[in-house]
Scaffold this motif. Structure first.
Motif, PDB file in Angstrom:
ATOM      1  N   LEU A  42      -4.328   0.524  -7.635  1.00 30.09           N
ATOM      2  CA  LEU A  42      -5.734   0.542  -7.229  1.00 30.09           C
ATOM      3  C   LEU A  42      -6.025   1.704  -6.287  1.00 30.09           C
ATOM      4  CD1 LEU A  42      -8.601  -0.783  -6.744  1.00 30.09           C
ATOM      5  CD2 LEU A  42      -7.512  -2.063  -4.901  1.00 30.09           C
ATOM      6  N   PHE A  43      -7.017   2.504  -6.660  1.00 27.75           N
ATOM      7  CA  PHE A  43      -7.564   3.528  -5.768  1.00 27.75           C
ATOM      8  C   PHE A  43      -8.880   2.947  -5.270  1.00 27.75           C
ATOM      9  CE2 PHE A  43      -9.768   7.968  -5.876  1.00 27.75           C
ATOM     10  CZ  PHE A  43      -9.724   8.043  -4.492  1.00 27.75           C
ATOM     11  N   GLN A  44      -8.905   2.551  -3.984  1.00 27.70           N
ATOM     12  CA  GLN A  44     -10.114   1.884  -3.478  1.00 27.70           C
ATOM     13  C   GLN A  44     -10.815   2.732  -2.425  1.00 27.70           C
ATOM     14  OE1 GLN A  44      -9.722  -1.768  -1.276  1.00 27.70           O
ATOM     15  NE2 GLN A  44      -7.988  -1.083  -0.055  1.00 27.70           N
ATOM     16  N   ASP A  45     -12.088   2.428  -2.276  1.00 32.94           N
ATOM     17  CA  ASP A  45     -12.936   3.090  -1.285  1.00 32.94           C
ATOM     18  C   ASP A  45     -12.255   3.052   0.084  1.00 32.94           C
ATOM     19  OD1 ASP A  45     -15.378   3.605   0.434  1.00 32.94           O
ATOM     20  OD2 ASP A  45     -16.308   3.478  -1.553  1.00 32.94           O
ATOM     21  N   ASP A  46     -12.302   4.161   0.804  1.00 29.22           N
ATOM     22  CA  ASP A  46     -11.642   4.126   2.125  1.00 29.22           C
ATOM     23  C   ASP A  46     -12.642   3.863   3.247  1.00 29.22           C
ATOM     24  OD1 ASP A  46     -12.861   6.612   1.899  1.00 29.22           O
ATOM     25  OD2 ASP A  46     -11.409   7.578   3.228  1.00 29.22           O
ATOM     26  N   LYS A  47     -13.922   3.623   2.896  1.00 28.67           N
ATOM     27  CA  LYS A  47     -14.907   3.351   3.953  1.00 28.67           C
ATOM     28  C   LYS A  47     -15.427   1.912   3.883  1.00 28.67           C
ATOM     29  CE  LYS A  47     -15.968   8.116   4.745  1.00 28.67           C
ATOM     30  NZ  LYS A  47     -15.053   8.563   3.665  1.00 28.67           N
ATOM     31  N   PRO A  66      -8.776  -0.609   3.739  1.00 26.10           N
ATOM     32  CA  PRO A  66      -8.880   0.675   3.059  1.00 26.10           C
ATOM     33  C   PRO A  66      -8.110   1.732   3.843  1.00 26.10           C
ATOM     34  CG  PRO A  66     -11.067  -0.218   3.619  1.00 26.10           C
ATOM     35  CD  PRO A  66     -10.056  -1.040   4.344  1.00 26.10           C
ATOM     36  N   MET A  67      -7.335   2.548   3.133  1.00 31.38           N
ATOM     37  CA  MET A  67      -6.564   3.607   3.782  1.00 31.38           C
ATOM     38  C   MET A  67      -6.752   4.867   2.940  1.00 31.38           C
ATOM     39  SD  MET A  67      -2.828   3.093   5.352  1.00 31.38           S
ATOM     40  CE  MET A  67      -1.794   2.963   3.937  1.00 31.38           C
ATOM     41  N   HIS A  68      -7.161   5.936   3.586  1.00 29.38           N
ATOM     42  CA  HIS A  68      -7.522   7.167   2.871  1.00 29.38           C
ATOM     43  C   HIS A  68      -6.367   7.675   1.999  1.00 29.38           C
ATOM     44  CE1 HIS A  68     -10.187  10.338   1.954  1.00 29.38           C
ATOM     45  NE2 HIS A  68      -9.628  11.273   2.710  1.00 29.38           N
ATOM     46  N   HIS A  69      -6.672   7.980   0.746  1.00 20.01           N
ATOM     47  CA  HIS A  69      -5.713   8.563  -0.208  1.00 20.01           C
ATOM     48  C   HIS A  69      -4.509   7.667  -0.517  1.00 20.01           C
ATOM     49  CE1 HIS A  69      -7.429  12.745   0.971  1.00 20.01           C
ATOM     50  NE2 HIS A  69      -8.000  12.312  -0.151  1.00 20.01           N
ATOM     51  N   ARG A 113     -18.935  -0.248  -2.448  1.00 18.43           N
ATOM     52  CA  ARG A 113     -17.477  -0.072  -2.474  1.00 18.43           C
ATOM     53  C   ARG A 113     -17.035   0.356  -3.867  1.00 18.43           C
ATOM     54  NH1 ARG A 113     -13.289  -3.538  -4.188  1.00 18.43           N
ATOM     55  NH2 ARG A 113     -11.255  -2.882  -3.385  1.00 18.43           N
ATOM     56  N   MET A 114     -16.260   1.443  -3.913  1.00 21.79           N
ATOM     57  CA  MET A 114     -15.711   1.922  -5.172  1.00 21.79           C
ATOM     58  C   MET A 114     -14.316   1.349  -5.388  1.00 21.79           C
ATOM     59  SD  MET A 114     -14.378   5.739  -6.113  1.00 21.79           S
ATOM     60  CE  MET A 114     -12.844   5.438  -5.208  1.00 21.79           C
ATOM     61  N   SER A 115     -14.011   0.966  -6.621  1.00 25.22           N
ATOM     62  CA  SER A 115     -12.686   0.448  -6.946  1.00 25.22           C
ATOM     63  C   SER A 115     -12.281   0.981  -8.312  1.00 25.22           C
ATOM     64  CB  SER A 115     -12.743  -1.082  -6.956  1.00 25.22           C
ATOM     65  OG  SER A 115     -11.737  -1.619  -7.782  1.00 25.22           O
ATOM     66  N   ILE A 116     -11.128   1.666  -8.369  1.00 24.42           N
ATOM     67  CA  ILE A 116     -10.608   2.161  -9.642  1.00 24.42           C
ATOM     68  C   ILE A 116      -9.235   1.518  -9.824  1.00 24.42           C
ATOM     69  CG2 ILE A 116      -9.928   4.214 -10.965  1.00 24.42           C
ATOM     70  CD1 ILE A 116     -11.904   5.830  -9.271  1.00 24.42           C
ATOM     71  N   ALA A 117      -9.197   0.469 -10.645  1.00 23.21           N
ATOM     72  CA  ALA A 117      -7.961  -0.311 -10.815  1.00 23.21           C
ATOM     73  C   ALA A 117      -7.355  -0.008 -12.174  1.00 23.21           C
ATOM     74  CB  ALA A 117      -8.264  -1.797 -10.681  1.00 23.21           C
ATOM     75  N   SER A 118      -6.112   0.458 -12.178  1.00 26.78           N
ATOM     76  CA  SER A 118      -5.435   0.780 -13.440  1.00 26.78           C
ATOM     77  C   SER A 118      -4.332  -0.240 -13.686  1.00 26.78           C
ATOM     78  CB  SER A 118      -4.865   2.195 -13.383  1.00 26.78           C
ATOM     79  OG  SER A 118      -5.944   3.121 -13.275  1.00 26.78           O
ATOM     80  N   GLU A 133       0.859  -1.182   0.000  1.00 23.86           N
ATOM     81  CA  GLU A 133       0.000   0.000   0.000  1.00 23.86           C
ATOM     82  C   GLU A 133       0.896   1.233   0.000  1.00 23.86           C
ATOM     83  OE1 GLU A 133      -4.430   0.648   1.848  1.00 23.86           O
ATOM     84  OE2 GLU A 133      -3.169  -0.991   2.523  1.00 23.86           O
ATOM     85  N   LEU A 134       0.558   2.172  -0.874  1.00 23.99           N
ATOM     86  CA  LEU A 134       1.463   3.287  -1.123  1.00 23.99           C
ATOM     87  C   LEU A 134       0.853   4.605  -0.648  1.00 23.99           C
ATOM     88  CD1 LEU A 134       4.175   3.325  -2.683  1.00 23.99           C
ATOM     89  CD2 LEU A 134       2.880   3.879  -4.724  1.00 23.99           C
ATOM     90  N   VAL A 135       1.610   5.336   0.192  1.00 23.32           N
ATOM     91  CA  VAL A 135       1.225   6.715   0.524  1.00 23.32           C
ATOM     92  C   VAL A 135       2.373   7.626   0.052  1.00 23.32           C
ATOM     93  CG1 VAL A 135      -0.279   6.131   2.470  1.00 23.32           C
ATOM     94  CG2 VAL A 135       2.160   6.420   2.855  1.00 23.32           C
ATOM     95  N   ASN A 136       2.187   8.935   0.124  1.00 20.24           N
ATOM     96  CA  ASN A 136       3.204   9.883  -0.382  1.00 20.24           C
ATOM     97  C   ASN A 136       3.579   9.574  -1.829  1.00 20.24           C
ATOM     98  OD1 ASN A 136       3.235  10.839   2.263  1.00 20.24           O
ATOM     99  ND2 ASN A 136       4.909   9.482   2.832  1.00 20.24           N
ATOM    100  N   HIS A 137       2.565   9.254  -2.630  1.00 18.27           N
ATOM    101  CA  HIS A 137       2.799   8.853  -4.022  1.00 18.27           C
ATOM    102  C   HIS A 137       2.806  10.051  -4.964  1.00 18.27           C
ATOM    103  CE1 HIS A 137      -1.456   9.458  -3.765  1.00 18.27           C
ATOM    104  NE2 HIS A 137      -1.590   8.390  -2.981  1.00 18.27           N
TER     105      HIS A 137
END
Length: 255
Positions: free
Chosen positions: A159-164, A181-184, A217-222, A8-12
């Motif tokens: 993947l940008f996934q729902d955080d809730k 799920p982790m925000h942003h 649940r929202m999922s945006i997978a590239s 899982e990636l933050v500070n991207h």
């Protein structure tokens, strides 16, 4: 990459306000253009009343965008101009991020910088596309999967996934583990092609989506994948004596 095939990636570097806009517009688009169609399909197949496990359908509502070699965003019906513009911007950022990640993986593997990007290139460059999915609340989550278990056939997945609303799980040592799920954040997983190129050092891991009954649940997978005519084979420097585990093939034939 070696033990889990996921991170899982933050500070991207992708602006949070862009992510918030993409999320808002994706959810609006689902409510306005997709939700009724999904409900009609569920009613048509009699899925609210099923008593036994459904094995031939996923509890998801999806559409696909292509970015590379050429974009089809302008051809997708029902998208607002604001949504098209935001998705184009988001895809550009993700493409850049995918290429940065591939170079970091090269560094990790002791491959020369640019090796993986070149391996994906083929004659027309990589293929890159996005699957936008919504997983509506499911009345029988124990009988219908949001998305059945699979590995990803391609290269590197962002993947940008729902955080809730959660639901994504990966298989680790025979046990299904939640990908929280982790925000942003952007969840990264490796596809089959990276397992082949690394001669099995990196793993393409089985994963699935569990249907939930407490929200959509929202999922945006590239998917940043090899070009259709790219020839995929283990990197020579990662093959120790006589242990080439994977054959050489053209990506399109694999698909």
């Amino acid at each position: 990459c070696e033990k889990w095939g996921f991170f899982e990636l933050v500070n991207h570097g992708i602006p949070h306000d862009l992510m918030d806009t993409v999320e808002r517009l994706t959810k609006e688009h689902y409510r306005k253009c997709m939700e009724q169609r999904f409900n009609e399909l569920v009613a048509e197949k009699g899925l609210e009343a099923v008593q036994t496990e459904v094995k031939d359908m996923d509890w998801e509502s999806t559409f696909h965008l292509r970015h590379l070699p050429e974009s089809n965003i302008s051809e997708i019906p029902d998208l607002s101009d604001e949504y098209r513009k935001s998705m184009k911007e988001f895809a550009l950022r993700l493409e850049k991020l995918a290429e940065e990640l591939l170079d970091l993986l090269c560094e990790n593997l002791g491959l020369e910088k640019g090796y993986l990007k070149k391996a994906f290139y083929g004659s027309k460059g990589p293929t890159f596309g996005t699957k936008i999915a919504n997983y509506p609340p499911c009345p029988k989550p124990d009988l219908v999967k949001g998305l059945r278990a699979h590995t990803d056939a391609g290269g590197i997945i962002l993947l940008f996934q729902d955080d809730k609303v959660s639901g994504l799980q990966l298989l680790k040592d025979g046990i299904w583990v939640d990908v929280p799920p982790m925000h942003h954040s952007i969840v990264i997983n490796l596809g089959d092609q990276l397992e082949v190129i690394t001669n099995g050092k990196y793993k393409s891991i089985e994963h699935r989506v569990i249907a939930q009954n407490d929200g959509t649940r929202m999922s945006i997978a590239s998917f940043y994948n090899p070009g259709s005519d790219a020839v995929i084979y283990p990197a020579p420097t990662l093959i120790e004596e006589n242990n080439e585990v994977y054959p050489k093939f053209v990506f399109d034939d694999y698909m």
